[in-house]
Write a protein that holds these residues in place. Structure first.
Motif, PDB file in Angstrom:
ATOM      1  N   LEU A   1     -29.210  21.769 -39.449  1.00  0.00           N
ATOM      2  CA  LEU A   1     -28.934  20.696 -38.494  1.00  0.00           C
ATOM      3  C   LEU A   1     -27.535  20.118 -38.724  1.00  0.00           C
ATOM      4  N   GLN A   2     -27.145  19.970 -39.983  1.00  0.00           N
ATOM      5  CA  GLN A   2     -25.802  19.474 -40.298  1.00  0.00           C
ATOM      6  C   GLN A   2     -24.729  20.481 -39.877  1.00  0.00           C
ATOM      7  N   CYS A   3     -24.983  21.756 -40.131  1.00  0.00           N
ATOM      8  CA  CYS A   3     -24.012  22.802 -39.779  1.00  0.00           C
ATOM      9  C   CYS A   3     -23.825  22.909 -38.266  1.00  0.00           C
ATOM     10  N   LEU A   4     -24.889  22.619 -37.507  1.00  0.00           N
ATOM     11  CA  LEU A   4     -24.867  22.766 -36.057  1.00  0.00           C
ATOM     12  C   LEU A   4     -24.408  21.504 -35.332  1.00  0.00           C
ATOM     13  N   ALA A   5     -23.858  20.546 -36.060  1.00  0.00           N
ATOM     14  CA  ALA A   5     -23.369  19.315 -35.437  1.00  0.00           C
ATOM     15  C   ALA A   5     -22.352  19.660 -34.346  1.00  0.00           C
ATOM     16  N   PRO A   6     -22.435  19.004 -33.183  1.00  0.00           N
ATOM     17  CA  PRO A   6     -21.526  19.316 -32.068  1.00  0.00           C
ATOM     18  C   PRO A   6     -20.047  19.141 -32.420  1.00  0.00           C
ATOM     19  N   ARG A   7     -19.732  18.141 -33.243  1.00  0.00           N
ATOM     20  CA  ARG A   7     -18.347  17.878 -33.625  1.00  0.00           C
ATOM     21  C   ARG A   7     -18.085  18.419 -35.028  1.00  0.00           C
ATOM     22  N   ARG A   8     -16.974  19.113 -35.187  1.00  0.00           N
ATOM     23  CA  ARG A   8     -16.719  19.818 -36.446  1.00  0.00           C
ATOM     24  C   ARG A   8     -16.587  18.890 -37.645  1.00  0.00           C
ATOM     25  N   GLN A   9     -16.083  17.676 -37.433  1.00  0.00           N
ATOM     26  CA  GLN A   9     -15.910  16.764 -38.570  1.00  0.00           C
ATOM     27  C   GLN A   9     -17.237  16.300 -39.155  1.00  0.00           C
ATOM     28  N   ASN A  10     -18.332  16.497 -38.422  1.00  0.00           N
ATOM     29  CA  ASN A  10     -19.654  16.113 -38.913  1.00  0.00           C
ATOM     30  C   ASN A  10     -20.369  17.254 -39.635  1.00  0.00           C
ATOM     31  N   ARG A  11     -19.724  18.400 -39.685  1.00  0.00           N
ATOM     32  CA  ARG A  11     -20.334  19.548 -40.377  1.00  0.00           C
ATOM     33  C   ARG A  11     -19.866  19.583 -41.827  1.00  0.00           C
ATOM     34  N   PRO A  12     -20.711  20.054 -42.733  1.00  0.00           N
ATOM     35  CA  PRO A  12     -20.293  20.174 -44.136  1.00  0.00           C
ATOM     36  C   PRO A  12     -19.342  21.349 -44.314  1.00  0.00           C
ATOM     37  N   SER A  13     -18.645  21.385 -45.416  1.00  0.00           N
ATOM     38  CA  SER A  13     -17.824  22.556 -45.748  1.00  0.00           C
ATOM     39  C   SER A  13     -18.744  23.672 -46.219  1.00  0.00           C
TER      40      SER A  13
END
Length: 441
Positions: free
Chosen positions: A390-402
């Protein structure tokens, strides 16, 4: 928890595997030696002669050809084509078994002395003909968008996959993909990345010789094509292997690389079910963060179902686009489904969207691959993996983990999973012992 990654960038040869990992099979140890290296070890006189010849030739060697330009200097590599969602044979050569899987001619070591980069052989057409027996149909093990793939054996016994690009006039984009794969693979070295042995770029022939990985693709195993179900423990190990490989590409080489085509059919499995990421035809050098750049502006490339929606909308490519694809892969691992399932009803057609909706509705167990047991350990891991997805699939890239963070979280999930398994096995053993005692009494 302690991070499995060091705080500094380092080369691929210095990159260590996860402690406690199953070591690679002996067959891969021999693959580290090129044919000319074997020849030199067997004959010290030849080695000395070659050393002297090399020093002499270096004084008069012509400048490198255009094909040997760096990743950043290659205009062909910088150019982009329209999106492609076709599956290419690529270095997934090990995914299919040939009719003569143990066959193969040996390359003579006398001609393989010209090298583009250390350890990378520049083959001649004659040598390619020798190892593939003039591209014998009995050696063919795959066919895809890139072209045909053959299995062969080098002089030192190394089994390789020989990828021969199509010659169609309408496949000009394959030239860009060829250069991309050569330039990328020649700069990286990691146990979870397919190894490049050599290449040929002569006239209308473009050939890549890469490591042969014998146990098929991850997608094949999720489809049970090989006759057995891949358990959740193995799927979790695969996820960690892939996370390590992409983290290495993003952080631990001089010029970070974005893979752009992370998907289950580009992940090959060894006999020990260790994962190797393959197919670098769409790979692209990441933006230079030191110069203040945050993204690379480029036309979209990738595979439908795995593509980052923000990248699709803005044409801005970053490492987080790989993170989005990895999120789709995590959903694929726990559900067993393909990213797009046209035969399913509309609400279940896009697997990641369907799975995330069920997870948010507190019904995660309904998306678990029905071929997996609904044990306490599996259920616990399922929830945690979907939470990461769910975190990886966040619509905005800044909300995704490295990708580094993804690997750390997966390590923690695997640790908890193994502890839960041990506890379950202990309880099961205790119950069985009590039953046995009752029966004896």
């Amino acid at each position: 928890m302690t991070s499995p990654y060091p705080p500094r960038r380092r080369s691929g040869s210095d990159y260590s595997r996860t402690p406690g990992r199953v070591p690679p099979s002996p067959g891969y140890a021999s693959s580290e030696l090129s044919t000319s290296t074997i020849s030199e070890r067997q004959n010290p006189v030849v080695a000395a002669a070659r050393s002297f010849t090399g020093m002499f030739a270096a004084c008069f060697a012509p400048p490198e050809s255009d094909n040997s330009r760096s990743l950043g200097d290659s205009e062909e590599f910088k150019s982009s084509s329209t999106a492609s969602n076709g599956s290419r044979a690529g270095s997934r050569a090990g995914s299919q078994r040939g009719r003569n899987s143990n066959g193969g001619m040996n390359i003579s070591s006398y001609n393989i002395v010209q090298r583009k980069e250390p350890g990378i052989v520049k083959f001649t057409m004659e040598e390619i003909f020798q190892v593939t027996r003039n591209f014998s149909p009995s050696f063919k093990i795959g066919q895809g968008g890139f072209g045909a793939v053959y299995k062969a054996k080098l002089l030192d016994g190394t089994v390789v996959a020989v990828k021969r690009a199509k010659k169609s006039l309408y496949e000009k984009h394959l030239g860009v993909e060829f250069q991309s794969e050569i330039q990328t693979l020649s700069k990286v070295e990691h146990l979870n990345l397919v190894k490049l042995y050599g290449y040929l770029d002569q006239g209308d022939e473009r050939i890549i010789v890469v490591e042969y990985v014998p146990n098929g693709t991850l997608r094949e195993h999720l489809d049970c094509i090989h006759g057995s179900v891949l358990d959740l423990a193995a799927r979790l190990d695969v996820a960690i292997d892939v996370a390590h490989a992409i983290t290495y590409l993003h952080m631990y080489i001089d010029h970070p690389i974005i893979h752009r085509d992370i998907k289950s059919s580009n992940i090959l499995l060894t006999e020990n079910f260790r994962a190797k990421v393959a197919d670098f035809g769409f790979a692209r050098q990441a933006a230079d963060s030191d110069s203040g750049m945050t993204h690379v502006s480029t036309q979209v490339k990738g595979t439908a179902g795995y593509l980052d929606p923000e990248y699709l909308k803005t044409y801005q490519l970053t490492e987080k686009s790989d993170v989005y694809s990895f999120g789709v892969l995590l959903v694929e691992l726990v559900t067993g489904r393909r990213p797009i399932e046209p035969k399913f009803e509309l609400k279940e057609r896009i697997t990641a969207k369907w799975a995330m909706k069920r997870f948010m509705e507190d019904d995660a167990i309904s998306v678990l691959d029905p071929r997996l047991d609904q044990t306490a350990a599996n259920t616990l891991a399922l929830h945690k993996i979907l939470e990461l997805a769910l975190q990886c699939l966040a619509p905005r890239r800044q909300n995704r983990p490295s990708m580094k963070r993804c690997a750390e979280i997966l390590w923690s999930i695997r640790k908890d999973f193994r502890e839960q398994l041990s506890a379950s096995n202990f309880r099961s053993f205790s119950t069985s012992s009590q039953r046995s005692s009752s029966l004896r009494e």
